[in-house]
Design an enzyme around this catalytic site. Structure first.
Site, PDB file in Angstrom:
ATOM      1  N   ASP A  26       0.800  -1.190   0.090  1.00 35.89           N
ATOM      2  CA  ASP A  26       0.014   0.030  -0.079  1.00 35.89           C
ATOM      3  C   ASP A  26       0.771   1.315   0.002  1.00 35.89           C
ATOM      4  O   ASP A  26       0.360   2.389   0.344  1.00 35.89           O
ATOM      5  CB  ASP A  26      -1.057   0.029   1.005  1.00 35.89           C
ATOM      6  CG  ASP A  26      -1.909  -1.244   1.250  1.00 35.89           C
ATOM      7  OD1 ASP A  26      -2.047  -1.545   0.202  1.00 35.89           O
ATOM      8  OD2 ASP A  26      -2.476  -1.513   2.369  1.00 35.89           O
ATOM      9  N   GLU A  27       2.214   1.235  -0.419  1.00 39.94           N
ATOM     10  CA  GLU A  27       2.911   2.361  -0.306  1.00 39.94           C
ATOM     11  C   GLU A  27       3.628   2.777  -1.662  1.00 39.94           C
ATOM     12  O   GLU A  27       4.218   3.841  -1.863  1.00 39.94           O
ATOM     13  CB  GLU A  27       4.220   2.062   0.491  1.00 39.94           C
ATOM     14  CG  GLU A  27       3.889   2.104   2.116  1.00 39.94           C
ATOM     15  CD  GLU A  27       3.689   3.109   2.522  1.00 39.94           C
ATOM     16  OE1 GLU A  27       3.886   4.244   2.047  1.00 39.94           O
ATOM     17  OE2 GLU A  27       2.712   3.360   3.788  1.00 39.94           O
TER      18      GLU A  27
END
Lengths: 297, 297, 297, 297
Positions: C242-243
């Site tokens: 999720d980065e």
């Protein structure tokens, strides 16, 4: 950002859930009378929305969702009792429905698939509170896409020269069999005779932000006018083309780089979401017509 | 597109208009009991919204707007009667207010003017249902912009070293004098002691879409993370920084071309509109706190 | 309102249309050098976008669309010439593609159908500039929905205990065969080894407005936090969950009446539109990665 | 969600920054010729946007921002050289401006304050790239609100019977003194004579989503039609009322609960933000008129 609209009752248990939709002249004591009736009948109010068109002397509309054990068996008697003890006294129009009985819906389409497929797909996911009993199209093209959803596809050719016969055929198929007709980019005119005989409401999706760009080719007109947003409008069908009560509208931002084809493509996304919201809200008994306007609870 | 939010009751006559806000454990018969009480008291329900946190066994909340001739004179007696005959029976918290008595509000600001000026200007236009009794700032800069609105501007210096004295001074000014404190980009920390003693709710505007980018410099963090939207959040102030119940949020689209200063400029537009909506809704008694969430009727 | 995004080049003729995407340290004369090269090569610039990360001394990125008769035959020679005469001199990374050669795409899915079907529909309508060469799922459920699109559906079971074998199987299927992998709500973790060996970019759709609600169950967390908007984020996959660089985000308005199931339903609409935009933009060579951010031309 | 629009160059240093806006028939080699000229003149291109109305044979428009040390001193010579060596050859219209010289703007208003004050606030905050040289109103009401901004307020009475004299008076004040006239809810008709003699562009804000609800009382008409969104449109003024090229539009969601006064209040927020975007973009030389449309770079 889109507006999500209402919570769906489709995610709730539907057993023993009733919906009471009503309209009358506004006067003191209405909410008390209705809620007392429901309370005495053993119904528990789950949600209640009301609207008055004026602070005093207007029209009063209310939508009540309630839970009542044994609703299915008791429904007819309850309707009679409400009519006798409340509706008659206040001169009310009302409608009592059960959440467990989804509306029977027919979808009319032509060649464009986006609105049609989106409705079928949402319904398969359980997002819409309806039973699609048939799809009718004036072109055979979409049969292979519709039938895998388990929905009958009927090809009823229609054009100017055979309008009367085509409408007769559609009336035979629809009348008495459906509670709602959805025009999912259906490109044939429907005559006043058809609208008079169909016996149920029709919802249409117009591919512009009405009242801008009524009539044909709204995306081309939008390009020519140089607008910075294009939109879509879901409305009930009346004899006046593109003039019926608006249920829902939304828009999408465009700019000078978008050609007419781009507007069509971007608009299609708005059309399908606007139509599906309008159909959902209608099927959940959220929409009350009032003159040429709608109240959406 | 922004969401307009609710119709403002500020455009309606306020004489004899009351608001009843209540909360209790959900159980059958609540709506009937409340509406019967109002009907018997001679009050006509203008609008009614309710919400239950669960289909059964949850918490029930309701906001009712009613018209009752002679409300001002009858209010105290009505409150007593409602307490005796309805609230006590159901274990209700409730609050009965008059639309004709706007809330007394203090605004705390620092150097940024956009939220402060927007609130003062909307209030002068009659859009907000409040009486601004003072503006307090830890900087003198905005005095000349505030005073032309006819609102007292008080400079109360505040920084880390004099926090206790500064808060004491603010408490002397505010306690008992205001029904709401609005932090309009006020850049000083408020201590638990202050929050414990102020005796009224506080609304803050945070310049990000919470819970993203809590704490300081959210626009810089947003730029670094490469987000495609920035936003703002209006919330009630609690002891946990940036953790209070959210009243309203909105966002604005940004892209790679926007520097941190652009995000700040674009975000300022969202901040002022989000804060003004939250303040309006609070002042119209639309907001019910429920744990760390809000119900906005 | 949604943001429509960019005009689609898919509605244009693609013959003889080239795309030049490049990145280098910014310095004077870049645009002149590039456009002179193209002009001398007989190419006519149709559109040109550029971005510098700073007014001076930053990174320069440019996307140029051009028309050149006989492009397919001349492409390799043109690439060599550009490398020799322009790219080498300025230390440029660049990429020269033909609009007539759509990217080969694999879609990975699990049980949720909304993102997967929306990509397949849009592609069938000609809205996306890609060729879907296979769908891989760790569940067999969606086979019947995928195959009518004429796309191979491959069931590759995957769970924690067989992760290594499952990834090996997927690598065998994908490596060299695809230019892009789209994770359409694919619910299996991909290991650094897989990401290291796959040899093409991956795009994921996360069902929250990142960086809010990273990790699992974002809609439940959103409900608990009482947010007034929920969203979705399409991003390139990196080793940090999720980065990765964000390509596109959007949100939808919700309120206290929406349960977690409603958030999921409303969010699904945002997810599919956000993912389809990101995939379209990638396939049209609009997206340049720059550190943890994206420039979308 | 609103669309933020463009990064503002107002947050950048303006010294030595030039803007070149041009338009001509599209043909190969344009970008190369222009960028080579700039490069040879010692200018470094900071940003470049171009648009062609067709893939071939259309109109080409370009906006280039460049940095050139000593621009102010060299500007006239540069303009001459560009005219001789590039513009003449391609039959170009062009305009060369310096970012350091903000446009001189007059604002015309009547009694409504929201658009006028928002422009003045934003300008004081440094958000708009303009110098407001006067405010003219046909009512004296807003003098006290305008003058604290340090802007002259001039009361020029105007109504049907004295239209000619009033316009003469305004022309005396404006002609030669301003580069742009902004109609901030100015409620007087401007005659073709006035438009012919004013010698600079005029931007108007119309309080509807044009072309819906042209003419008077759009919010009343919107209520009667039952639309679910109301909007605002900023456009250049032409002799045809409400028909000029649209620069920007936006909308806000409304529903059955909103009366005409609510639409007016909610619409006012859209009007002021739409007008301020249009004015900013014009002042930054972003807007090119092309027939009845605009290209906004």
């Amino acid at each position: 950002m889109t507006t999500g609209g209402f919570p769906s009752t489709t995610s709730l248990p539907v057993k023993d859930i009733g919906r009471l939709l009503l309209r009358c002249d506004d006067r003191p004591g209405l909410v008390a009378s209705i809620s007392s009736f429901l309370s005495e009948a053993g119904a528990n109010i789950i949600s209640l929305d009301q609207h008055s068109t004026a602070q005093t002397g207007g029209t009063f509309m209310q939508r009540t969702i309630f839970h009542m054990p044994g609703l299915s068996a008791a429904r007819d008697e309850m309707e009679r009792a409400f009519s006798d003890r409340v509706a008659g006294k206040f001169g009310m129009d009302f409608q009592l429905t059960e959440a467990a009985k989804p509306k029977r819906v027919a979808i009319l389409a032509s060649r464009e698939d986006h609105c049609l497929l989106d409705l079928l797909w949402r319904n398969r996911r359980g997002e819409l509170d309806m039973s699609v009993v048939m799809v009718i199209s004036n072109h055979p093209d979409l049969a292979d896409q519709v039938r895998p959803f388990g929905v009958p596809f009927l090809h009823v050719p229609a054009h100017k020269d055979i309008r009367a016969e085509a409408e007769t055929r559609k009336l035979e198929l629809l009348r008495g069999n459906v509670d709602l007709v959805v025009l999912a980019r259906y490109m044939q005119v429907l005559t006043p005779r058809f609208l008079g005989e169909i016996g149920c409401p029709l919802i249409n999706i117009h591919h512009s932000f009405l009242p801008a760009f009524v009539g044909e080719a709204p995306y081309r007109k939008a390009k020519e006018r140089g607008v910075k947003l294009v939109g879509a409008t879901a409305h009930y069908v009346t004899e006046e083309l593109d003039e019926g009560p608006i249920i829902e509208q939304d828009v999408v931002r465009v700019d000078h780089r978008h050609g007419v084809d781009d507007l069509r493509r971007l608009g299609a996304d708005v059309e399908r979401v606007v139509l599906s919201r309008a159909v959902l809200w209608h099927c959940e008994d959220r929409v009350v017509r009032h003159g040429n306007q709608t109240i959406v609870f």
